[in-house]
Design a protein around this motif. Structure first.
Motif, mmCIF file in Angstrom:
data_model
loop_
_atom_site.group_PDB
_atom_site.id
_atom_site.type_symbol
_atom_site.label_atom_id
_atom_site.label_comp_id
_atom_site.label_asym_id
_atom_site.label_seq_id
_atom_site.Cartn_x
_atom_site.Cartn_y
_atom_site.Cartn_z
ATOM 1 N N THR A 77 22.122 40.102 23.168
ATOM 2 C CA THR A 77 20.922 39.336 22.886
ATOM 3 C C THR A 77 20.090 39.246 24.267
ATOM 4 O O THR A 77 18.923 38.323 24.506
ATOM 5 N N GLY A 78 20.655 39.757 25.552
ATOM 6 C CA GLY A 78 19.803 39.826 26.928
ATOM 7 C C GLY A 78 20.363 38.584 27.426
ATOM 8 O O GLY A 78 20.087 38.437 28.828
ATOM 9 N N VAL A 79 20.986 37.494 26.820
ATOM 10 C CA VAL A 79 21.323 36.181 27.583
ATOM 11 C C VAL A 79 22.841 36.476 28.034
ATOM 12 O O VAL A 79 23.606 36.571 27.247
ATOM 13 N N ILE A 106 23.135 45.117 31.033
ATOM 14 C CA ILE A 106 22.480 43.637 31.328
ATOM 15 C C ILE A 106 23.774 42.964 31.732
ATOM 16 O O ILE A 106 23.587 41.940 32.720
ATOM 17 N N THR A 107 25.112 42.762 30.953
ATOM 18 C CA THR A 107 25.958 41.968 31.495
ATOM 19 C C THR A 107 26.636 42.002 32.860
ATOM 20 O O THR A 107 26.779 41.083 33.623
ATOM 21 N N MET A 108 26.698 43.319 33.199
ATOM 22 C CA MET A 108 27.384 43.395 34.477
ATOM 23 C C MET A 108 26.278 43.318 35.679
ATOM 24 O O MET A 108 26.695 42.935 36.732
ATOM 25 N N GLU A 109 25.159 43.713 35.333
ATOM 26 C CA GLU A 109 24.002 43.400 36.343
ATOM 27 C C GLU A 109 24.181 41.825 36.637
ATOM 28 O O GLU A 109 24.020 41.326 37.812
ATOM 29 N N VAL A 137 19.025 48.877 32.459
ATOM 30 C CA VAL A 137 18.988 48.239 33.780
ATOM 31 C C VAL A 137 19.615 49.361 34.791
ATOM 32 O O VAL A 137 20.594 49.949 34.246
ATOM 33 N N ASP A 138 19.380 49.505 35.885
ATOM 34 C CA ASP A 138 19.950 50.337 36.619
ATOM 35 C C ASP A 138 21.321 49.941 37.285
ATOM 36 O O ASP A 138 21.153 48.864 37.975
ATOM 37 N N ILE A 139 22.411 50.537 37.124
ATOM 38 C CA ILE A 139 23.530 49.943 37.651
ATOM 39 C C ILE A 139 24.532 51.000 38.038
ATOM 40 O O ILE A 139 24.562 52.051 37.389
ATOM 41 N N ASN A 140 24.952 50.790 39.312
ATOM 42 C CA ASN A 140 25.867 51.595 39.684
ATOM 43 C C ASN A 140 27.451 51.588 39.557
ATOM 44 O O ASN A 140 27.792 50.566 39.806
ATOM 45 N N ILE A 141 28.079 52.563 38.743
ATOM 46 C CA ILE A 141 29.546 52.476 38.647
ATOM 47 C C ILE A 141 30.355 53.108 39.455
ATOM 48 O O ILE A 141 30.124 54.355 39.736
ATOM 49 N N ASP A 142 31.094 52.397 40.285
ATOM 50 C CA ASP A 142 31.733 53.255 41.525
ATOM 51 C C ASP A 142 33.039 53.847 40.895
ATOM 52 O O ASP A 142 33.311 55.025 41.568
ATOM 53 N N TYR A 143 33.562 53.488 39.831
ATOM 54 C CA TYR A 143 34.788 54.251 39.392
ATOM 55 C C TYR A 143 34.472 53.905 38.091
ATOM 56 O O TYR A 143 34.610 53.170 37.302
ATOM 57 N N LEU A 144 34.240 55.246 37.368
ATOM 58 C CA LEU A 144 34.129 55.249 35.834
ATOM 59 C C LEU A 144 35.140 56.460 35.146
ATOM 60 O O LEU A 144 35.573 57.164 35.723
#
Ligand code: IMP
Ligand code: MG
Length: 177
Positions: A77-79, A106-109, A137-144
């Motif tokens: 939902t983006g919210v 979106i959630t993690m941002e 959205v641009d999000i950096n995952i340090d440990y994937l």
């Protein structure tokens, strides 16, 4: 009788366990000599988090945060709603946020933004899965752990309408017809 739909295995329990060992080893090296504050994002991360923390050999504290951008069904939902927050003071701490899957991001941002505003020394993101093709959205995952294709995956904590979280592997539900 109650039955469950067939699930096609994408990532086996053995592959997950091997990857968890690798991620924990990286965390143990990166934070050697320090304490870590591990924050699991409920509910999806519970199984990944419990396997991961067993392999973390550093002094550690474990907390949970609950955030969701989804209602029932599979569309965001983006919210983002934070329904359970971490009460501990994070000032000067090494925080590792543990999430099941980064989809649109979106959630993690929102969660990372919220936690970064609390004066931690480091706030790192550890995610079991990522669906890069769906990112908004641009999000950096340090440990994937693993990248997965654009399919709705279940198991190892991940659900569809609260089902399948208990499967010890990651799979895709194959509907009966
Ligand atoms: P995002 O905000 O779009 O990145 O959504 C992330 C959240 O949506 C995850 O924490 C999951 O709870 C849920 N989610 C996204 N994709 C899947 C999937 O394939 N299976 C199960 N849950 C998913
Ligand atoms: Mg989640």
């Amino acid at each position: 009788m109650v039955t469950i739909d067939k699930v096609k295995v994408l990532i086996s329990g053995e592959e997950l366990s091997q990857k968890v060992n690798e991620l924990a080893e990286r965390i143990n090296n990166d934070f050697a000599g320090e304490k870590v504050i591990v924050i699991g994002v409920l509910k999806g991360s519970f199984m990944f988090l419990s396997d991961l923390v067993k392999k973390i050999t550093l002094p550690a504290e474990v907390y949970f945060i609950e955030a969701s951008s989804y209602g029932a069904g599979t569309q965001t939902t983006g919210v983002v709603k934070i329904s359970k927050d971490v009460e501990r003071d994070l000032t000067d701490q090494n925080v590792i946020v543990v999430e099941d899957i980064i989809d649109t991001g979106i959630t993690m941002e929102k969660v990372m933004e919220l936690l970064r505003a609390r004066g931690a020394k480091a706030v790192k993101l550890c995610a079991c899965l990522s669906k890069p093709s769906r990112r908004k959205v641009d999000i950096n995952i340090d440990y994937l752990g693993f990248e997965v294709p654009d399919e709705f995956v279940v198991g190892y904590g991940l659900d569809v309408d609260e089902m399948y979280r208990n499967l010890p592997y990651i799979g895709v539900v194959e509907n009966a017809d």
